[in-house]
Design a protein around this motif. Sequence first.
Motif, PDB file in Angstrom:
ATOM      1  N   SER A  32       0.821  -1.199   0.000  1.00 38.42           N
ATOM      2  CA  SER A  32       0.000   0.000   0.000  1.00 38.42           C
ATOM      3  C   SER A  32       0.859   1.255   0.000  1.00 38.42           C
ATOM      4  O   SER A  32       1.897   1.324   0.659  1.00 38.42           O
ATOM      5  CB  SER A  32      -0.902   0.036   1.240  1.00 38.42           C
ATOM      6  OG  SER A  32      -1.638   1.251   1.292  1.00 38.42           O
ATOM      7  N   ASN A  33       0.374   2.266  -0.730  1.00 38.90           N
ATOM      8  CA  ASN A  33       0.980   3.578  -0.592  1.00 38.90           C
ATOM      9  C   ASN A  33       0.497   4.234   0.705  1.00 38.90           C
ATOM     10  O   ASN A  33      -0.442   3.755   1.355  1.00 38.90           O
ATOM     11  CB  ASN A  33       0.676   4.467  -1.792  1.00 38.90           C
ATOM     12  CG  ASN A  33      -0.794   4.566  -2.152  1.00 38.90           C
ATOM     13  OD1 ASN A  33      -1.173   4.321  -3.299  1.00 38.90           O
ATOM     14  ND2 ASN A  33      -1.646   4.927  -1.194  1.00 38.90           N
TER      15      ASN A  33
ATOM     16  N   MET B 209      -6.210  -1.420  -9.407  1.00 43.55           N
ATOM     17  CA  MET B 209      -5.922  -0.897  -8.081  1.00 43.55           C
ATOM     18  C   MET B 209      -7.199  -0.964  -7.260  1.00 43.55           C
ATOM     19  O   MET B 209      -8.305  -0.873  -7.803  1.00 43.55           O
ATOM     20  CB  MET B 209      -5.443   0.561  -8.189  1.00 43.55           C
ATOM     21  CG  MET B 209      -5.120   1.237  -6.882  1.00 43.55           C
ATOM     22  SD  MET B 209      -4.490   2.922  -7.205  1.00 43.55           S
ATOM     23  CE  MET B 209      -4.048   3.441  -5.549  1.00 43.55           C
ATOM     24  N   VAL B 210      -7.082  -1.168  -5.955  1.00 48.39           N
ATOM     25  CA  VAL B 210      -8.218  -1.002  -5.052  1.00 48.39           C
ATOM     26  C   VAL B 210      -7.842   0.070  -4.044  1.00 48.39           C
ATOM     27  O   VAL B 210      -6.725   0.072  -3.516  1.00 48.39           O
ATOM     28  CB  VAL B 210      -8.604  -2.319  -4.353  1.00 48.39           C
ATOM     29  CG1 VAL B 210      -9.557  -2.064  -3.186  1.00 48.39           C
ATOM     30  CG2 VAL B 210      -9.257  -3.267  -5.347  1.00 48.39           C
ATOM     31  N   GLY B 211      -8.762   0.994  -3.807  1.00 47.47           N
ATOM     32  CA  GLY B 211      -8.498   2.099  -2.898  1.00 47.47           C
ATOM     33  C   GLY B 211      -9.450   2.105  -1.720  1.00 47.47           C
ATOM     34  O   GLY B 211     -10.479   1.433  -1.728  1.00 47.47           O
ATOM     35  N   CYS B 212      -9.109   2.875  -0.705  1.00 48.94           N
ATOM     36  CA  CYS B 212      -9.948   2.970   0.485  1.00 48.94           C
ATOM     37  C   CYS B 212     -10.519   4.372   0.612  1.00 48.94           C
ATOM     38  O   CYS B 212     -10.150   5.280  -0.129  1.00 48.94           O
ATOM     39  CB  CYS B 212      -9.165   2.586   1.735  1.00 48.94           C
ATOM     40  SG  CYS B 212      -7.827   3.724   2.189  1.00 48.94           S
ATOM     41  N   MET B 213     -11.411   4.549   1.568  1.00 47.50           N
ATOM     42  CA  MET B 213     -12.030   5.837   1.859  1.00 47.50           C
ATOM     43  C   MET B 213     -11.749   6.239   3.309  1.00 47.50           C
ATOM     44  O   MET B 213     -12.608   6.746   4.009  1.00 47.50           O
ATOM     45  CB  MET B 213     -13.542   5.753   1.618  1.00 47.50           C
ATOM     46  CG  MET B 213     -13.916   5.384   0.197  1.00 47.50           C
ATOM     47  SD  MET B 213     -13.724   6.737  -0.973  1.00 47.50           S
ATOM     48  CE  MET B 213     -15.142   7.725  -0.556  1.00 47.50           C
ATOM     49  N   THR B 214     -10.554   5.958   3.792  1.00 49.69           N
ATOM     50  CA  THR B 214     -10.145   6.202   5.176  1.00 49.69           C
ATOM     51  C   THR B 214     -11.001   5.405   6.147  1.00 49.69           C
ATOM     52  O   THR B 214     -11.489   5.923   7.151  1.00 49.69           O
ATOM     53  CB  THR B 214     -10.178   7.711   5.532  1.00 49.69           C
ATOM     54  OG1 THR B 214      -9.756   8.480   4.415  1.00 49.69           O
ATOM     55  CG2 THR B 214      -9.238   7.998   6.704  1.00 49.69           C
ATOM     56  N   GLU B 215     -11.213   4.133   5.837  1.00 45.74           N
ATOM     57  CA  GLU B 215     -11.912   3.245   6.747  1.00 45.74           C
ATOM     58  C   GLU B 215     -10.988   2.801   7.875  1.00 45.74           C
ATOM     59  O   GLU B 215      -9.770   2.949   7.804  1.00 45.74           O
ATOM     60  CB  GLU B 215     -12.413   2.000   6.007  1.00 45.74           C
ATOM     61  CG  GLU B 215     -13.461   2.246   4.945  1.00 45.74           C
ATOM     62  CD  GLU B 215     -12.885   2.370   3.553  1.00 45.74           C
ATOM     63  OE1 GLU B 215     -13.598   2.077   2.586  1.00 45.74           O
ATOM     64  OE2 GLU B 215     -11.711   2.761   3.433  1.00 45.74           O
TER      65      GLU B 215
ATOM     66  N   MET C 271      -4.510   1.133   0.788  1.00 44.20           N
ATOM     67  CA  MET C 271      -5.222   0.639   1.970  1.00 44.20           C
ATOM     68  C   MET C 271      -4.575   1.189   3.244  1.00 44.20           C
ATOM     69  O   MET C 271      -4.307   0.468   4.189  1.00 44.20           O
ATOM     70  CB  MET C 271      -5.260  -0.891   1.981  1.00 44.20           C
ATOM     71  CG  MET C 271      -3.927  -1.580   1.787  1.00 44.20           C
ATOM     72  SD  MET C 271      -4.026  -3.385   1.647  1.00 44.20           S
ATOM     73  CE  MET C 271      -4.466  -3.880   3.307  1.00 44.20           C
ATOM     74  N   ASP C 272      -4.360   2.512   3.207  1.00 44.33           N
ATOM     75  CA  ASP C 272      -3.656   3.147   4.325  1.00 44.33           C
ATOM     76  C   ASP C 272      -4.591   3.743   5.372  1.00 44.33           C
ATOM     77  O   ASP C 272      -4.148   4.477   6.257  1.00 44.33           O
ATOM     78  CB  ASP C 272      -2.708   4.237   3.804  1.00 44.33           C
ATOM     79  CG  ASP C 272      -3.439   5.350   3.041  1.00 44.33           C
ATOM     80  OD1 ASP C 272      -4.666   5.253   2.869  1.00 44.33           O
ATOM     81  OD2 ASP C 272      -2.768   6.308   2.624  1.00 44.33           O
TER      82      ASP C 272
END
Length: 344
Positions: free
Chosen positions: A127-128, A276-282, A302-303
């Motif tokens: 993850s970045n 790519m899969v990204g998160c929403m600050t979960e 996934m940070d």
Amino acid sequence: MKLKTYKYKLELKNTFRISHTARDFQETLIVELSDGEFTGYGEAAATSYYGVDVESMIATIKAIEPLIAENIHKTPEELWEITNPHFKGNSFAQCALDIAMHDLHGKRNEKPLYELWGLELKDLPLSNYTIGIDSVQVMVRKMQEFPWPLYKIKLGTDEDVEIIRELRKHTDAVFRVDANCAWTAEQTIEYAPIMKELGVEFLEQPLPAGDLEGMKKVFEHSVLPVIADESCIKESDVRKCADLFHGVNVKLTKCGGLTPGRRMIAEARELGLKVMVGCMTESTVGISAIGQLLPLLDYVDMDGGMLIKNDIADGVKVYDGKTHFPDRNGTGAELLIFNEELKD
């Protein structure tokens, strides 16, 4: 069957700024779903940008509680199809329920989800770590406080190239640039060779989602790959991106969960797109669901758990330059803090 919903206010370590908003807290919904023997957890973060709040998500899920109870022993994919007409475009609520059902399904079958899907934990992308828009001094401080080999840099200012030049003086890490729709086609084509020289790997969603003509120009002339985010919300968007982008960023909350997310990944692969899969600050609940997909991905963001002070769960964690998986079934997520249950 028991269905519970919880609202949390996650405190961010730093003010998080992108081209169209800034925030210090992230509200999020946790869904707890039990079949009487096993319990699964799902999550979806609220966002004003898409007009989604926790209360509306809860109301949507609670309205179909009898339907969920009636089909609780089916597979997550079957439940998704049965309940899909009732979500009326509320993909965030749908995502929270779908992740909880997948977690429950994995626990029933006594396996982590990635094993149920026939995947192995090898050659996983790292993850970045996201650096939001701020003064250069603050952005440098954030990097120094969290040394990492791979940063996503949020841009969308009048000094974007200068920002990357200054940040490069302080780290050898790979950069990914996310302009969150803030550039024009001409800016993107002009910036790309400079940023490539400065160690930028790709550009994420440089143009507004509706600027198709602009994206055609960028796709033809940019020397850096471009990855769709706001242009790739739901399943039908994947094919539309094939001749405009080099890859797509699939976000579980936007598409409705792991069920459609996996289909989007498969279609992107068939079309030759990077994924790519990204998160929403979960919290780690949502991040643990993303973690199950890692063997299928080229890139991952996934940070969420790294960006918040008060993580409410244990599960798949990213630290020491690696992704660490717990010895647990389902998504591996375990809720540690239980707020008072919210009713619709």
